[in-house]
Design an enzyme around this catalytic site. Sequence first.
Site, short mmCIF file in Angstrom:
data_model
loop_
_atom_site.label_atom_id
_atom_site.label_comp_id
_atom_site.label_asym_id
_atom_site.label_seq_id
_atom_site.Cartn_x
_atom_site.Cartn_y
_atom_site.Cartn_z
N SER A 64 0.83 -1.21 0.00
CA SER A 64 0.00 0.00 0.00
C SER A 64 0.86 1.26 0.00
CB SER A 64 -0.91 0.03 1.23
OG SER A 64 -1.72 -1.12 1.29
N1 SAH Z 1 -0.70 -4.95 4.06
C1 SAH Z 1 0.13 -5.23 2.90
C2 SAH Z 1 -0.50 -4.82 1.58
C3 SAH Z 1 -1.64 -5.61 1.27
S1 SAH Z 1 -2.16 -5.81 -0.39
C4 SAH Z 1 1.49 -4.61 3.01
O1 SAH Z 1 1.76 -3.88 3.97
O2 SAH Z 1 2.34 -4.87 2.14
C5 SAH Z 1 -3.52 -6.88 0.01
C6 SAH Z 1 -3.15 -8.27 0.39
O3 SAH Z 1 -4.33 -8.92 0.82
C7 SAH Z 1 -2.61 -9.10 -0.78
O4 SAH Z 1 -1.38 -9.65 -0.45
C8 SAH Z 1 -3.69 -10.18 -0.95
O5 SAH Z 1 -3.18 -11.42 -1.38
C9 SAH Z 1 -4.27 -10.27 0.45
N2 SAH Z 1 -5.62 -10.83 0.55
C10 SAH Z 1 -6.70 -10.63 -0.26
N3 SAH Z 1 -7.77 -11.33 0.17
C11 SAH Z 1 -7.36 -12.00 1.30
C12 SAH Z 1 -8.00 -12.90 2.21
N4 SAH Z 1 -9.27 -13.28 2.06
N5 SAH Z 1 -7.28 -13.39 3.22
C13 SAH Z 1 -5.98 -13.03 3.40
N6 SAH Z 1 -5.31 -12.20 2.57
C14 SAH Z 1 -5.99 -11.67 1.54
#
Ligand code: SAH
Length: 216
Positions: A64
Amino acid sequence: MTDTFEAKGKRKKLVEELRKKGISDEEVLRAMDTVPRHQFMDPAFLNHAYLDKAFPLSSGQTISQPFTVAFQTSLLEVKKRDKILEVGTGSGYQAAVLAEMGAKVYTIERFRELFIKAQQTLVSLGYSIDFFYGDGYEGKPQYGPFDGILITAAAPEIPEKLLQQLKIGGRMVVPVGAQGSQVMTVIERAGEELFDYSTHGNFTFVPMLKGTVNGK
Ligand code: SAH
């Protein structure tokens, strides 16, 4: 890659930029001044790590934008020793910011590859965090209830099972909406069945999807 004088300087500038953009929680700013964001990205991208921009990770996901991390973390109102559940570990950067603020962090990722990589990064930086490979829609009831739940992917609607894993007085921060644009939503659990909602502007996240992905 280790932390460097150059990276520290870039980080200070980024924190000043976040302050100008309206982030005022000193604990959030201090944590972001401390966590070496470049170590959560490919080493070739030091110049990108401290720009206020989102950046691609493997598996088609993104780390993000720093402003978004600062904004969501501020909305969560983290206190030391709070139990926080993060959905969407991604690079692990957000989890490190929460841990740096003194929270006890539980984080879930649905991509096995990202789960492994983030774990390696965070352990090598000395953070003590509980990692799970799984579907964040299920939460982690066995470790709850939580003071805070932070969802870092776009939820088409508020995940009901997760609301039930909040402490009374706890809060969830979640971008809610369809792909393309979501509304940052804060839900405070005011009582057993009493939830207060507030909204905080539009953001764009990768989607929160059901199930897990074991491979690239
Ligand atoms: N917080 C992260 C950025 C997240 S991007 C950072 O600091 O880098 C969003 C993430 O959510 C992605 O890696 C995606 O694979 C994950 N995601 C999406 N749906 C999800 C779910 N149901 N359970 C766990 N992770 C999920």
